[in-house]
Design a protein around this motif. Structure first.
Motif, PDB file in Angstrom:
ATOM      1  N   LYS A   1      18.942  34.748  55.187  1.00 27.50           N
ATOM      2  CA  LYS A   1      17.999  33.794  55.361  1.00 27.50           C
ATOM      3  C   LYS A   1      16.407  33.612  56.124  1.00 27.50           C
ATOM      4  O   LYS A   1      17.038  34.272  57.415  1.00 27.50           O
ATOM      5  CB  LYS A   1      17.521  31.887  55.895  1.00 27.50           C
ATOM      6  CG  LYS A   1      18.867  31.484  53.957  1.00 27.50           C
ATOM      7  CD  LYS A   1      17.461  31.025  52.875  1.00 27.50           C
ATOM      8  CE  LYS A   1      18.201  30.467  52.451  1.00 27.50           C
ATOM      9  NZ  LYS A   1      17.505  29.396  50.707  1.00 27.50           N
ATOM     10  N   GLU A   2      15.646  34.054  56.098  1.00 29.71           N
ATOM     11  CA  GLU A   2      14.445  34.325  56.947  1.00 29.71           C
ATOM     12  C   GLU A   2      12.893  32.977  56.393  1.00 29.71           C
ATOM     13  O   GLU A   2      12.320  33.112  55.373  1.00 29.71           O
ATOM     14  CB  GLU A   2      13.662  35.551  57.042  1.00 29.71           C
ATOM     15  CG  GLU A   2      14.831  36.284  57.651  1.00 29.71           C
ATOM     16  CD  GLU A   2      13.952  37.444  57.816  1.00 29.71           C
ATOM     17  OE1 GLU A   2      12.036  38.153  57.310  1.00 29.71           O
ATOM     18  OE2 GLU A   2      14.491  38.568  58.031  1.00 29.71           O
ATOM     19  N   GLY A   3      13.424  32.006  57.450  1.00 32.02           N
ATOM     20  CA  GLY A   3      12.710  30.377  57.168  1.00 32.02           C
ATOM     21  C   GLY A   3      12.993  30.333  55.694  1.00 32.02           C
ATOM     22  O   GLY A   3      14.242  29.760  55.511  1.00 32.02           O
ATOM     23  N   ASP A   4      12.509  30.225  54.682  1.00 35.38           N
ATOM     24  CA  ASP A   4      12.940  29.896  53.158  1.00 35.38           C
ATOM     25  C   ASP A   4      13.128  30.680  52.747  1.00 35.38           C
ATOM     26  O   ASP A   4      12.982  30.350  51.429  1.00 35.38           O
ATOM     27  CB  ASP A   4      11.313  28.841  53.056  1.00 35.38           C
ATOM     28  CG  ASP A   4      11.637  27.693  53.814  1.00 35.38           C
ATOM     29  OD1 ASP A   4      12.098  27.141  54.207  1.00 35.38           O
ATOM     30  OD2 ASP A   4      10.250  27.283  53.159  1.00 35.38           O
ATOM     31  N   LYS A   5      12.432  32.239  53.088  1.00 36.36           N
ATOM     32  CA  LYS A   5      13.136  32.713  51.683  1.00 36.36           C
ATOM     33  C   LYS A   5      14.305  33.073  52.118  1.00 36.36           C
ATOM     34  O   LYS A   5      14.467  33.914  53.200  1.00 36.36           O
ATOM     35  CB  LYS A   5      11.645  34.448  52.342  1.00 36.36           C
ATOM     36  CG  LYS A   5      10.191  33.331  51.327  1.00 36.36           C
ATOM     37  CD  LYS A   5       9.170  34.392  51.980  1.00 36.36           C
ATOM     38  CE  LYS A   5       8.013  33.710  51.216  1.00 36.36           C
ATOM     39  NZ  LYS A   5       6.555  35.082  51.780  1.00 36.36           N
ATOM     40  N   GLU A   6      14.668  34.199  51.158  1.00 33.18           N
ATOM     41  CA  GLU A   6      15.377  35.139  51.105  1.00 33.18           C
ATOM     42  C   GLU A   6      15.529  36.569  51.522  1.00 33.18           C
ATOM     43  O   GLU A   6      14.689  37.420  50.224  1.00 33.18           O
ATOM     44  CB  GLU A   6      17.149  35.094  50.121  1.00 33.18           C
ATOM     45  CG  GLU A   6      17.328  33.540  49.690  1.00 33.18           C
ATOM     46  CD  GLU A   6      18.200  33.825  48.403  1.00 33.18           C
ATOM     47  OE1 GLU A   6      19.578  33.334  48.807  1.00 33.18           O
ATOM     48  OE2 GLU A   6      17.670  33.522  47.573  1.00 33.18           O
ATOM     49  N   GLN A   7      16.294  37.617  51.879  1.00 27.77           N
ATOM     50  CA  GLN A   7      15.843  39.317  51.884  1.00 27.77           C
ATOM     51  C   GLN A   7      16.883  39.575  51.944  1.00 27.77           C
ATOM     52  O   GLN A   7      18.464  39.939  52.174  1.00 27.77           O
ATOM     53  CB  GLN A   7      15.725  39.116  53.717  1.00 27.77           C
ATOM     54  CG  GLN A   7      14.166  38.089  54.184  1.00 27.77           C
ATOM     55  CD  GLN A   7      13.212  39.046  53.382  1.00 27.77           C
ATOM     56  OE1 GLN A   7      13.237  39.653  52.920  1.00 27.77           O
ATOM     57  NE2 GLN A   7      12.195  37.886  52.752  1.00 27.77           N
TER      58      GLN A   7
END
Length: 235
Positions: A212-218
């Protein structure tokens, strides 16, 4: 007057004699010499002809090659190799020979005539499937991994596809769309390993992790060709 005619006739016959002699030499000496030496030259230098044909394949695992010899003279049996490895040719009809091959590569065939002249030809075998499938268009969203599996030759064996999570437990797909070659799995952030075979048995493995990077999945991915088969690693 009579003497003049006789003298003319005599001269005419005398003048034709050299022409008749040259014609005799041409027909009975020169032409036979040319024909004989021409035939001798042809016999000494005549080369055999070779043709190699690669058949289509039904299973992408093997195919048959045919070696055909064309020659006016007797010849030895041809020899053939695939990437330097000798092939066992089986004699058929009308100077044709066949062999079964199990991999792609370069065919080299050669044959020698009774007069010592040789012929060599090359042909490429590229109808067999020895390339693993591809994993493309991998994305992760809301904890779901989506990927596309493609194969340009034998096709994807969808029944062989499975995944293992970070605990080495088998994970079944959430969805499989065979028309678009797309699959989706519940993502294990610690690691999800997806295995796939094509119909010729070539395997590919995709290793996926996410964070997770903030609200986004990497998504991080690595596509490899395992040294062991899927069946050996399955639980």
């Amino acid at each position: 007057m009579e003497r003049y005619r006789k003298s003319s006739i005599h001269r005419s016959r005398y003048q034709k004699a050299p022409d008749d002699g040259w014609l005799h030499v041409l027909l009975f000496y020169v032409l036979p010499f040319i024909v004989f030496n021409g035939l001798l030259f042809f016999c000494v230098t005549a080369k055999p002809e070779l043709k190699v044909t690669v058949a289509n394949t039904n299973d992408y695992l093997s195919t048959e090659i045919t070696v055909e010899v064309t020659s006016l003279f007797p010849s030895d049996e041809p020899a053939a190799s695939l990437d330097g490895e000798a092939l066992e040719l089986v004699k058929g009809k009308n100077r044709t020979y066949t062999a079964t091959v199990y991999k792609n590569g370069s065919i080299e065939a050669n044959v020698r005539n009774l007069n010592g002249m040789t012929a060599t030809t090359f042909e490429q075998v590229n109808v067999l499937d020895d390339v693993s499938p591809s994993m493309e268009n991998t994305t992760v969203s809301d904890g779901v991994l989506t990927l596309t599996v493609t194969d340009s030759q034998s096709g994807v064996d969808f029944d062989s596809i499975y995944a293992l999570d970070s605990s080495n437990q088998r994970v079944e797909p959430l969805s499989v769309n065979r028309s678009t070659n797309t699959l989706s799995y519940e993502m294990d952030p610690e690691g999800l390993h997806v295995y796939a075979l094509d119909k010729a048995g070539n395997e590919v493995r995709g290793n996926f992790t996410s964070r997770k990077e903030g609200d986004k999945e990497q998504l991080e991915s690595e596509v490899v060709e395992p040294e062991v088969t899927a069946g050996e690693e399955a639980v």
